[in-house]
Design an enzyme around this catalytic site. Structure first.
Site, PDB file in Angstrom:
ATOM      1  N   ASP A   1      -3.739  -7.271  -7.296  1.00  0.00           N
ATOM      2  CA  ASP A   1      -5.325  -7.489  -7.281  1.00  0.00           C
ATOM      3  C   ASP A   1      -5.536  -7.224  -8.943  1.00  0.00           C
ATOM      4  OD1 ASP A   1      -6.420  -8.205  -4.801  1.00  0.00           O
ATOM      5  OD2 ASP A   1      -5.630  -6.289  -4.406  1.00  0.00           O
TER       6      ASP A   1
ATOM      7  N   HIS B   1       0.927  -1.113   0.023  1.00  0.00           N
ATOM      8  CA  HIS B   1       0.023   0.052  -0.119  1.00  0.00           C
ATOM      9  C   HIS B   1       0.863   1.177  -0.022  1.00  0.00           C
ATOM     10  CE1 HIS B   1      -2.726  -2.885   2.149  1.00  0.00           C
ATOM     11  NE2 HIS B   1      -3.666  -2.166   1.289  1.00  0.00           N
TER      12      HIS B   1
HETATM   13  O1  PAF Z   1      -7.891  -3.401  -3.093  1.00  0.00           O
HETATM   14  C1  PAF Z   1      -8.820  -3.036  -2.105  1.00  0.00           C
HETATM   15  O2  PAF Z   1      -8.294  -2.712  -0.975  1.00  0.00           O
HETATM   16  C2  PAF Z   1     -10.267  -2.952  -2.192  1.00  0.00           C
HETATM   17  O3  PAF Z   1     -10.735  -3.771  -3.222  1.00  0.00           O
HETATM   18  C3  PAF Z   1     -10.552  -1.327  -2.686  1.00  0.00           C
HETATM   19  C4  PAF Z   1     -10.137  -1.189  -4.155  1.00  0.00           C
HETATM   20  C5  PAF Z   1     -10.121  -0.270  -1.799  1.00  0.00           C
HETATM   21  C6  PAF Z   1     -12.114  -1.126  -2.905  1.00  0.00           C
HETATM   22  O4  PAF Z   1     -12.742  -1.669  -1.584  1.00  0.00           O
END
Ligand code: PAF
Length: 282
Positions: A152, A37
């Site tokens: 993802d 992140h």
């Molecule tokens: O990837 C994630 O953490 C979630 O799917 C997101 C994009 C924040 C949507 O809730």
């Protein structure tokens, strides 16, 4: 860093940034932040004047049997890490802010086709929940640019398709997956693994790397590669959900002529479902 949970307050800030001509980058998250992140946040910082990060565990993207209630919530630690990186606004709406008419009545955004395959087939409704929350957050933050992890991979393609289909005025950028030293892709769900499972978990990345190396060296026996990969996962202790070799943008089954491919895998280790992928450029 300002923490805002109210949509009207966020809109007020947004209006001022717009008036002063500032470029806004957005990183939507569900919190429990790790280095993956933080790499999105660093990219956002490098590409805009203002960085907004959201933390919202979105009930609409969890199935009835999934881990919504247990999903790790670590707001204090997350907030410290984001402040240290110079994030301008942390947006932390509540479920009732986001879904004021309740989940049952919620208008949703559905990206057909690409949402129903691969992870979408295993998790019906998941990408509808993702597309809905991301479009709502885009409406609230109105960013110029937004960053999503390639870990993802299917989610990223769903969001790109949604932005194209709905003519949304935002640039969507994918950021490469961050990995631990043993190859395991960083994920909040790694925290569910026992010590024994954690030792097994890197096998998923090893299987993907092996398939990638085979494809790069000219092997086009995709079915066989997938079948061998599933066997290796089983031997390592996984219960495989799928391994797929797909065209990188449409996510349709790869053909021999395709030059941009992605190998995707999802597998259960105990109760934890891990996903990973590797792109192949031929
Ligand atoms: O990837 C994630 O953490 C979630 O799917 C997101 C994009 C924040 C949507 O809730």
């Amino acid at each position: 860093m300002q923490t805002v949970s109210n949509i009207l307050s966020l809109r007020e800030l947004r209006r001022n940034w717009q008036l002063s001509g500032q470029r806004i980058a957005f990183v939507p998250t569900m919190g429990n932040l790790h280095a993956g992140h933080l790499s999105l946040v660093k990219k956002a910082k490098a590409n805009a004047d203002i960085v907004v990060v959201s933390i919202f565990v979105n009930p609409l993207q969890f199935g009835a049997e999934e881990d919504l209630d247990n999903y790790p919530r670590t707001l204090a630690e997350d907030s410290e890490q984001l402040a240290a990186l110079g994030v301008d606004v942390l947006f932390t709406p509540t479920v009732s802010d986001i879904y004021p008419r309740g989940l049952e009545q919620q208008t949703f955004v559905e990206v057909p086709g690409i949402s129903y395959m691969i992870c979408g087939a295993s998790r019906p409704g998941h990408f509808r929940g993702v597309a809905t929350i991301v479009s709502k957050l885009f409406n609230m933050v109105q960013p110029n640019i937004a960053f999503f992890g390639e870990k993802d991979y299917q989610q990223l393609q769903v969001i790109k398709a949604m932005v194209t289909d709905l003519s949304m005025n935002v640039e969507v950028v994918g950021v490469p997956t961050m990995r631990h030293a043993d190859g395991l892709a960083m994920s909040s769900r790694n925290g569910y693994l026992t010590d024994v499972e954690r030792a097994i978990a890197p096998a998923i990345a090893r299987v993907l790397s092996h398939i990638k190396a085979q494809i790069e060296s000219g092997n086009r026996h995709f079915k066989q590669l997938i079948s061998e990969g599933n066997d290796e996962l089983k031997e390592a202790g996984f219960k495989p959900d799928y391994i797929e070799i797909r065209e990188a943008f449409t996510l349709q089954a790869a053909s021999f002529e395709d030059k941009e491919l992605v190998i995707l895998a999802a597998a259960f280790l105990g109760k934890t479902r891990l996903i990973d992928n590797l792109q192949v450029s031929l």
